[in-house]
Write a protein that holds these residues in place. Structure first.
Motif, PDB file in Angstrom:
ATOM      1  N   GLY A 255     -16.430  41.662 -10.401  1.00  0.00           N
ATOM      2  CA  GLY A 255     -16.173  42.864  -9.616  1.00  0.00           C
ATOM      3  C   GLY A 255     -17.391  43.762  -9.516  1.00  0.00           C
ATOM      4  O   GLY A 255     -18.479  43.411  -9.976  1.00  0.00           O
ATOM      5  N   ARG A 256     -17.158  44.903  -8.896  1.00  0.00           N
ATOM      6  CA  ARG A 256     -18.263  45.818  -8.673  1.00  0.00           C
ATOM      7  C   ARG A 256     -18.633  46.564  -9.947  1.00  0.00           C
ATOM      8  O   ARG A 256     -17.838  46.656 -10.869  1.00  0.00           O
ATOM      9  CB  ARG A 256     -17.871  46.829  -7.585  1.00  0.00           C
ATOM     10  CG  ARG A 256     -17.732  46.207  -6.218  1.00  0.00           C
ATOM     11  CD  ARG A 256     -17.282  47.200  -5.157  1.00  0.00           C
ATOM     12  NE  ARG A 256     -15.924  47.667  -5.384  1.00  0.00           N
ATOM     13  CZ  ARG A 256     -15.619  48.919  -5.701  1.00  0.00           C
ATOM     14  NH1 ARG A 256     -16.569  49.836  -5.832  1.00  0.00           N
ATOM     15  NH2 ARG A 256     -14.373  49.278  -5.875  1.00  0.00           N
ATOM     16  N   ASP A 258     -18.779  49.861 -11.154  1.00  0.00           N
ATOM     17  CA  ASP A 258     -18.221  51.156 -10.776  1.00  0.00           C
ATOM     18  C   ASP A 258     -17.505  51.634 -12.021  1.00  0.00           C
ATOM     19  O   ASP A 258     -16.790  50.863 -12.670  1.00  0.00           O
ATOM     20  CB  ASP A 258     -17.233  50.941  -9.613  1.00  0.00           C
ATOM     21  CG  ASP A 258     -16.606  52.242  -9.104  1.00  0.00           C
ATOM     22  OD1 ASP A 258     -16.435  53.184  -9.909  1.00  0.00           O
ATOM     23  OD2 ASP A 258     -16.273  52.301  -7.905  1.00  0.00           O
ATOM     24  N   LYS A 261     -14.000  50.766 -12.786  1.00  0.00           N
ATOM     25  CA  LYS A 261     -13.663  49.381 -13.117  1.00  0.00           C
ATOM     26  C   LYS A 261     -13.588  49.149 -14.627  1.00  0.00           C
ATOM     27  O   LYS A 261     -13.160  48.088 -15.081  1.00  0.00           O
ATOM     28  CB  LYS A 261     -14.689  48.430 -12.489  1.00  0.00           C
ATOM     29  CG  LYS A 261     -14.622  48.372 -10.973  1.00  0.00           C
ATOM     30  CD  LYS A 261     -13.420  47.556 -10.516  1.00  0.00           C
ATOM     31  CE  LYS A 261     -13.349  47.455  -9.010  1.00  0.00           C
ATOM     32  NZ  LYS A 261     -12.183  46.676  -8.578  1.00  0.00           N
ATOM     33  N   GLY A 294     -21.071  40.069 -10.559  1.00  0.00           N
ATOM     34  CA  GLY A 294     -20.978  41.136  -9.563  1.00  0.00           C
ATOM     35  C   GLY A 294     -22.367  41.625  -9.210  1.00  0.00           C
ATOM     36  O   GLY A 294     -23.243  41.668 -10.061  1.00  0.00           O
ATOM     37  N   SER A 296     -25.332  44.312  -7.646  1.00  0.00           N
ATOM     38  CA  SER A 296     -25.641  45.743  -7.711  1.00  0.00           C
ATOM     39  C   SER A 296     -27.026  45.957  -7.133  1.00  0.00           C
ATOM     40  O   SER A 296     -27.843  45.048  -7.116  1.00  0.00           O
ATOM     41  CB  SER A 296     -25.588  46.242  -9.153  1.00  0.00           C
ATOM     42  OG  SER A 296     -26.525  45.541  -9.943  1.00  0.00           O
ATOM     43  N   ASP A 297     -27.261  47.156  -6.641  1.00  0.00           N
ATOM     44  CA  ASP A 297     -28.551  47.507  -6.064  1.00  0.00           C
ATOM     45  C   ASP A 297     -29.187  48.556  -6.975  1.00  0.00           C
ATOM     46  O   ASP A 297     -28.592  49.607  -7.203  1.00  0.00           O
ATOM     47  CB  ASP A 297     -28.288  48.074  -4.657  1.00  0.00           C
ATOM     48  CG  ASP A 297     -29.569  48.472  -3.950  1.00  0.00           C
ATOM     49  OD1 ASP A 297     -30.577  48.769  -4.643  1.00  0.00           O
ATOM     50  OD2 ASP A 297     -29.564  48.497  -2.705  1.00  0.00           O
ATOM     51  N   ASP A 302     -24.185  51.707  -8.043  1.00  0.00           N
ATOM     52  CA  ASP A 302     -23.784  50.548  -8.853  1.00  0.00           C
ATOM     53  C   ASP A 302     -24.923  50.062  -9.748  1.00  0.00           C
ATOM     54  O   ASP A 302     -24.681  49.557 -10.850  1.00  0.00           O
ATOM     55  CB  ASP A 302     -23.208  49.415  -7.985  1.00  0.00           C
ATOM     56  CG  ASP A 302     -24.130  48.993  -6.842  1.00  0.00           C
ATOM     57  OD1 ASP A 302     -25.249  49.547  -6.741  1.00  0.00           O
ATOM     58  OD2 ASP A 302     -23.724  48.114  -6.062  1.00  0.00           O
ATOM     59  N   ARG A 306     -24.755  49.616 -13.768  1.00  0.00           N
ATOM     60  CA  ARG A 306     -25.171  48.396 -14.459  1.00  0.00           C
ATOM     61  C   ARG A 306     -26.131  48.739 -15.608  1.00  0.00           C
ATOM     62  O   ARG A 306     -26.001  48.197 -16.705  1.00  0.00           O
ATOM     63  CB  ARG A 306     -25.836  47.421 -13.483  1.00  0.00           C
ATOM     64  CG  ARG A 306     -26.399  46.222 -14.237  1.00  0.00           C
ATOM     65  CD  ARG A 306     -26.806  45.071 -13.380  1.00  0.00           C
ATOM     66  NE  ARG A 306     -27.644  44.176 -14.189  1.00  0.00           N
ATOM     67  CZ  ARG A 306     -27.934  42.935 -13.855  1.00  0.00           C
ATOM     68  NH1 ARG A 306     -27.454  42.425 -12.751  1.00  0.00           N
ATOM     69  NH2 ARG A 306     -28.694  42.204 -14.632  1.00  0.00           N
ATOM     70  N   MET A 327     -24.348  38.665  -8.279  1.00  0.00           N
ATOM     71  CA  MET A 327     -23.367  38.414  -7.213  1.00  0.00           C
ATOM     72  C   MET A 327     -23.121  36.912  -7.044  1.00  0.00           C
ATOM     73  O   MET A 327     -24.056  36.120  -7.040  1.00  0.00           O
ATOM     74  CB  MET A 327     -23.976  39.006  -5.936  1.00  0.00           C
ATOM     75  CG  MET A 327     -23.293  38.620  -4.686  1.00  0.00           C
ATOM     76  SD  MET A 327     -22.134  39.905  -4.304  1.00  0.00           S
ATOM     77  CE  MET A 327     -21.527  39.328  -2.751  1.00  0.00           C
ATOM     78  N   SER A 347      -9.897  47.890 -15.342  1.00  0.00           N
ATOM     79  CA  SER A 347      -9.959  49.063 -14.448  1.00  0.00           C
ATOM     80  C   SER A 347      -9.154  50.253 -14.970  1.00  0.00           C
ATOM     81  O   SER A 347      -8.086  50.092 -15.548  1.00  0.00           O
ATOM     82  CB  SER A 347      -9.392  48.707 -13.078  1.00  0.00           C
ATOM     83  OG  SER A 347      -9.971  47.533 -12.578  1.00  0.00           O
TER      84      SER A 347
END
Ligand code: UDP
Length: 467
Positions: A255-256, A258, A261, A294, A296-297, A302, A306, A327, A347
């Motif tokens: 998942g992301r 976030d 989460k 997952g 992330s940038d 995100d 991380r 990803m 989550s």
């Protein structure tokens, strides 16, 4: 001449009404219905631009409904002159792009002004085809408004799926757009006036009742997943392909990055579990593996989350046990689910939680927070375990139980994939929608008092857990 129309009684047999008034002379062999999705173009390539959940939902449901015998016409707004007006997906399922406003991309918050044109275009299309849809299933509030307008102009059964609810969304955003009040008003009218609202989880139903209106007919029919992508394959094969040893105990997150989460809860639970394993002979603590999947940038929120999670991994000295995979595309994701011993969804809040049904579809037990849609998809003790959100010790305990009980885990793997295949495949979802449509159409002919028989009675009722 005509035969007498009395049989045994003096009551004349009345001619049956033409069921769903059709202007065609030939009665169509398939009942045509309209799915309306003003901005989520079902024919758009998924993953591009703003194409997301709603496009997938409408397209998958549309095609599955066509397989069940309906003629499915999916209406969306034409947002580029290069797009075809009609896209035929399968013999009985097509996307029709209507002209409503300029043929360019228009942001959602500026789209409402073109909805009257959308209604006119849809009515013109019906005239041209010589048909009147007896039923429309609308998606997102603006299509819902189109549905309400059609309901005023013609005899139509209106079914609505919100996808996103203003009353919930505006609680968490700092900038409320100008269209907000209109949206809230339309969402309330929809709940009170549509023949049926399709909520995708009991949580959404509760939100509607508590935040929107107490008046309304709500049916719970979930989202689906593609069971041809997510299905059980050999765990040994999956591990070989991913280079994971047979002795390793794999805990998976997908998942992301976030905060909502709850990845922090999972990392801390993994730390606690490893500590416990030091004092037991059941599993070598070195074999405990946490895979975090997952993207992330680094320059976005995100990326920051991380880095925060990586710090916690360092703080707990969990580097040897943790891998940040990055990803992974859907086609390879099934390998990860299958290779894992348990998939964890920690989550704090989760409206539906697709990862839960994807993992279960692959036959992987799920340890999840007892929140939102997860309370509905995961059946505790049968397809995984539900745990109070934020509770590190309870997560550690639940993961440990599954990792150390092979026999039970194997049983859960079967039950998890069976649950998804029965209830959350697109076909399963479409069967439930189809039942609802048939019921509403029948009711519109003979009035109320009809008992609804569902193909899927108790299977979907979640076991409520005390939280
Ligand atoms: N996903 C993916 N690759 C990744 C991480 C996530 O394809 O590396 C997909 C995942 O399979 C799921 C979706 O992203 O379909 C996440 O949906 P979910 O409802 O679980 O959470 P959301 O992101 O909508 O909050």
């Amino acid at each position: 001449g005509k035969f007498p129309t009395t049989i045994g009684t003096n009551t004349p047999v009345t001619q049956p009404q033409q069921p769903f008034a059709s202007a065609r002379t030939k009665i169509p062999t398939r009942q045509a219905i309209a799915l309306i999705s003003e901005h989520g173009d079902p024919a758009a390539e998924i993953g591009k631009d703003a194409a997301g959940g709603q496009n997938v939902y409408v397209r998958q449901v549309g095609e599955a409904l066509a397989r069940l015998g309906w003629q499915v016409d999916m209406f969306t707004r034409k947002s580029s002159p290069d797009d075809a007006t009609i896209v035929q997906h399968t013999p009985h399922c097509r996307t029709i792009r209507l002209i409503a406003g300029p043929e360019t991309y228009i942001p959602r918050d500026e789209l409402f002004q073109y909805m009257p044109d959308f209604v006119d275009a849809l009515q013109k299309f019906q005239q041209k085809e010589g048909t009147n849809y007896p039923l429309a299933h609308t998606n997102y509030w603006m299509s819902g408004w189109v549905g309400l307008e059609l309901k005023r102009r013609q005899n139509i059964q209106l079914i609505h799926t919100y996808h996103s609810l203003g009353a919930v969304k505006y609680q968490s955003v700092s900038e409320i757009p100008a269209i907000a009040q209109t949206r809230l008003d339309v969402e309330k009218q929809l709940l009170e006036q549509a023949h049926s609202i399709v909520a995708t989880s009991p949580q959404e139903k509760a939100d509607l009742e508590n935040l929107v209106s107490r008046i309304g007919n709500i049916d719970i029919i979930p989202c689906g997943t593609d069971v041809s992508t997510f299905h059980p394959i050999s765990k040994a094969d999956a591990r070989k392909q991913l280079g994971i040893g047979t002795k390793e105990k794999v805990v998976l997150y997908v998942g992301r990055f976030d905060k909502r989460k709850g990845i922090e809860t999972l990392v801390r639970a993994t730390g606690e579990l490893r500590e416990k394993l030091e004092y037991s002979a059941e599993i070598d603590p070195q074999n405990l593996k946490l895979l975090i999947v997952g993207g992330s940038d680094p320059n976005e929120a995100d990326g920051a989350e991380r880095r925060r999670i990586e710090k916690i991994v360092t703080e707990l000295d969990l580097h040897a046990n943790t891998e940040f995979v990055g990803m992974v595309g859907h086609d390879r994701l099934a390998l990860y689910y299958t290779a894992a011993d348990v998939c964890v969804i920690p989550s704090h809040y989760e409206p539906f939680g697709l990862v839960a049904i994807e993992a279960m579809a692959c036959g992987t037990p799920v340890v999840a927070s007892a929140v939102g849609g997860l309370k509905f998809t995961v059946i505790s003790e049968e397809t995984g375990l539900l745990v109070p959100p934020h509770d590190v010790s309870k997560f550690a305990h639940a993961i440990g139980r599954i990792l150390t009980d092979e026999v039970w885990a194997r049983k859960m793997r079967k039950q998890a994939s069976a649950r998804v295949h029965q209830n959350f495949s697109w076909t399963g979802v479409a069967i439930q929608l189809s039942d609802l449509y048939r019921y509403l159409l029948a009711q519109s002919l003979i009035g109320s008092g009809l008992t609804r028989i569902s193909s899927n009675p108790a299977a979907l009722l979640p076991k409520l857990i005390a939280s």
